[in-house]
Design an enzyme around this catalytic site. Structure first.
Site, PDB file in Angstrom:
ATOM      1  N   SER A 162      -0.214   3.606   4.481  1.00  0.00           N
ATOM      2  CA  SER A 162       1.008   3.740   3.696  1.00  0.00           C
ATOM      3  C   SER A 162       0.710   4.289   2.306  1.00  0.00           C
ATOM      4  O   SER A 162      -0.147   3.774   1.603  1.00  0.00           O
ATOM      5  CB  SER A 162       1.694   2.386   3.549  1.00  0.00           C
ATOM      6  OG  SER A 162       2.198   1.948   4.783  1.00  0.00           O
ATOM      7  N   HIS A 208       6.732  -0.006  -1.186  1.00  0.00           N
ATOM      8  CA  HIS A 208       6.294  -1.268  -0.576  1.00  0.00           C
ATOM      9  C   HIS A 208       4.808  -1.540  -0.818  1.00  0.00           C
ATOM     10  O   HIS A 208       4.364  -2.669  -0.658  1.00  0.00           O
ATOM     11  CB  HIS A 208       6.619  -1.299   0.921  1.00  0.00           C
ATOM     12  CG  HIS A 208       5.736  -0.449   1.778  1.00  0.00           C
ATOM     13  ND1 HIS A 208       6.122   0.771   2.283  1.00  0.00           N
ATOM     14  CD2 HIS A 208       4.485  -0.652   2.244  1.00  0.00           C
ATOM     15  CE1 HIS A 208       5.155   1.276   3.021  1.00  0.00           C
ATOM     16  NE2 HIS A 208       4.140   0.436   3.005  1.00  0.00           N
ATOM     17  N   ASP A 256      11.655   4.242  -0.805  1.00  0.00           N
ATOM     18  CA  ASP A 256      10.303   3.714  -0.603  1.00  0.00           C
ATOM     19  C   ASP A 256       9.236   4.599  -1.257  1.00  0.00           C
ATOM     20  O   ASP A 256       8.220   4.925  -0.650  1.00  0.00           O
ATOM     21  CB  ASP A 256       9.986   3.531   0.879  1.00  0.00           C
ATOM     22  CG  ASP A 256       8.843   2.533   1.090  1.00  0.00           C
ATOM     23  OD1 ASP A 256       8.282   2.030   0.085  1.00  0.00           O
ATOM     24  OD2 ASP A 256       8.489   2.262   2.250  1.00  0.00           O
TER      25      ASP A 256
END
Length: 362
Positions: A214, A100, A131
């Site tokens: 992230s 992402h 992911d």
């Protein structure tokens, strides 16, 4: 648990504060409440105070050593739309991050902890189902340091961990916490650019994971990466706000499994993720409550096809798990492996049936 993917932007460093310093003060206060010591005990109590201070100082030194060793391997990744973090995977310039973070982009600017000058990088491959993604620096700088990835099977609840990345764009930031739980299965939201993936065996941590963390590193005190911070839980009482102290990281062993394949073959060739090989949709009952997954399409030769399922069947159970939605089916499959045998409970023409199935691969 409803979870969503954090996002990013900004620049500064956080200093990690030791927890034992406060513990030492509290211990001294509790000792004082137990009554007045006689004179013979006073030297002993005074000697204990410097020892506690040394212990806190040792922990602080350990934190600082880990930060010095690992932070140079944590980078900031910036595309046209997103900004996140990444971890140097090898000295050839491969960097692992979240899918992402890269989104649908191919070119990126990467900034290392030791330089403010961005380096250009190109996407190798993205695997949204887990992911994870790998990008590669177009030109590898001298002294690029790869991180060491731990066997995440050794991660234990209560371990101290440090989260390193670029929360809100504050590059080279560090927060600390503990491993709160292991083996969590969570589903990532699609809002805000999330992949919608269901991720199994996640590491839950109390270390702050904010937008921009992230793709960064969750690190133990041996200086090993135990996970890639990916998700923060959402507190329904805070609207879209993240629930403090509840974050999730993809375990390092899964990171290595996926990244090794991308580096070697340019794509994922063996996901290790179980599947029924169907297209389905959630159906509701007469009370408008989710009641199962209707089979819309069955892949030829796939697990469901071999088990005899066909379009129109409604799956209500997988093994011991009750299935009411597409998400609950994905979460049940996340706990299984390709080739594993289990049972499917489903309805056809108003009758409930059960059939054995050998799970396929996603």
């Amino acid at each position: 648990m409803d979870v969503h993917v954090p996002r990013t932007r900004a620049a500064a460093r956080l200093r990690v504060l030791p927890v034992l310093a406060r513990a030492a003060v509290l211990l001294a206060a509790l000792s004082a409440c137990s009554g007045s010591p006689d004179r013979a005990e006073e030297p002993t109590r005074q000697a204990a105070q410097p020892a506690a201070a040394r212990q806190a100082g040792d922990l602080e030194s350990e934190y600082q050593k880990v930060i010095r060793d690992v932070l140079p391997s944590v980078v900031q990744i910036e595309g046209r739309k997103e900004l996140g973090s990444g971890v140097v995977y090898d000295t050839r310039g491969h960097i692992v991050t979240n899918a992402h973070v890269v989104g649908d982009e191919k070119q990126f600017q990467v900034t290392t902890a030791n330089s403010e000058d961005p380096l250009s990088a190109t996407l190798v491959s993205s695997y949204p189902q887990q992911d994870l993604a790998v990008v590669k620096l177009d030109k590898v700088p001298d002294g690029l340091r790869a991180a060491t990835f731990a066997d995440s099977g050794t991660v234990e609840v209560g371990q101290i961990v440090l989260a390193m990345g670029s929360p809100l764009g504050l590059s080279s930031s560090v927060t600390q916490g503990i491993v709160s739980a292991t083996g969590r299965t969570v589903t990532e939201g699609r809002s805000g650019g999330g992949t919608g993936a269901t991720l199994g065996n996640m590491v839950q941590t109390s270390a702050a994971i904010n937008p921009g963390n992230s793709g960064g590193a969750l690190v133990n005190l041996d200086g090993q990466v135990v996970g890639i911070p990916t998700l923060a839980a959402v507190d329904p009482n805070l609207g879209s706000g993240a629930a403090p102290g509840i974050g999730f990281a993809i375990p390092s062993s899964m990171v290595k499994t996926i990244a090794d394949q991308i580096v070697k073959d340019g794509k994922v060739t063996d996901s290790g993720r179980a599947a029924l090989n169907i297209t389905g949709r959630t159906v509701v009952n007469d009370d408008y409550q989710a009641a199962g997954v209707a089979v819309v399409e069955v892949a030829d030769g796939g697990a469901a096809d071999k088990a005899g399922l066909r379009p129109g069947d409604v799956i209500t159970g997988l093994g011991e798990a009750k299935i009411t939605t597409i998400t609950s089916l994905a979460e049940a499959l996340a706990d299984d492996r390709p080739g594993q045998r289990t049972t499917i409970t489903y309805t056809r023409d108003g009758r409930t049936r059960t059939v054995d199935v050998t799970l396929g691969e996603q």
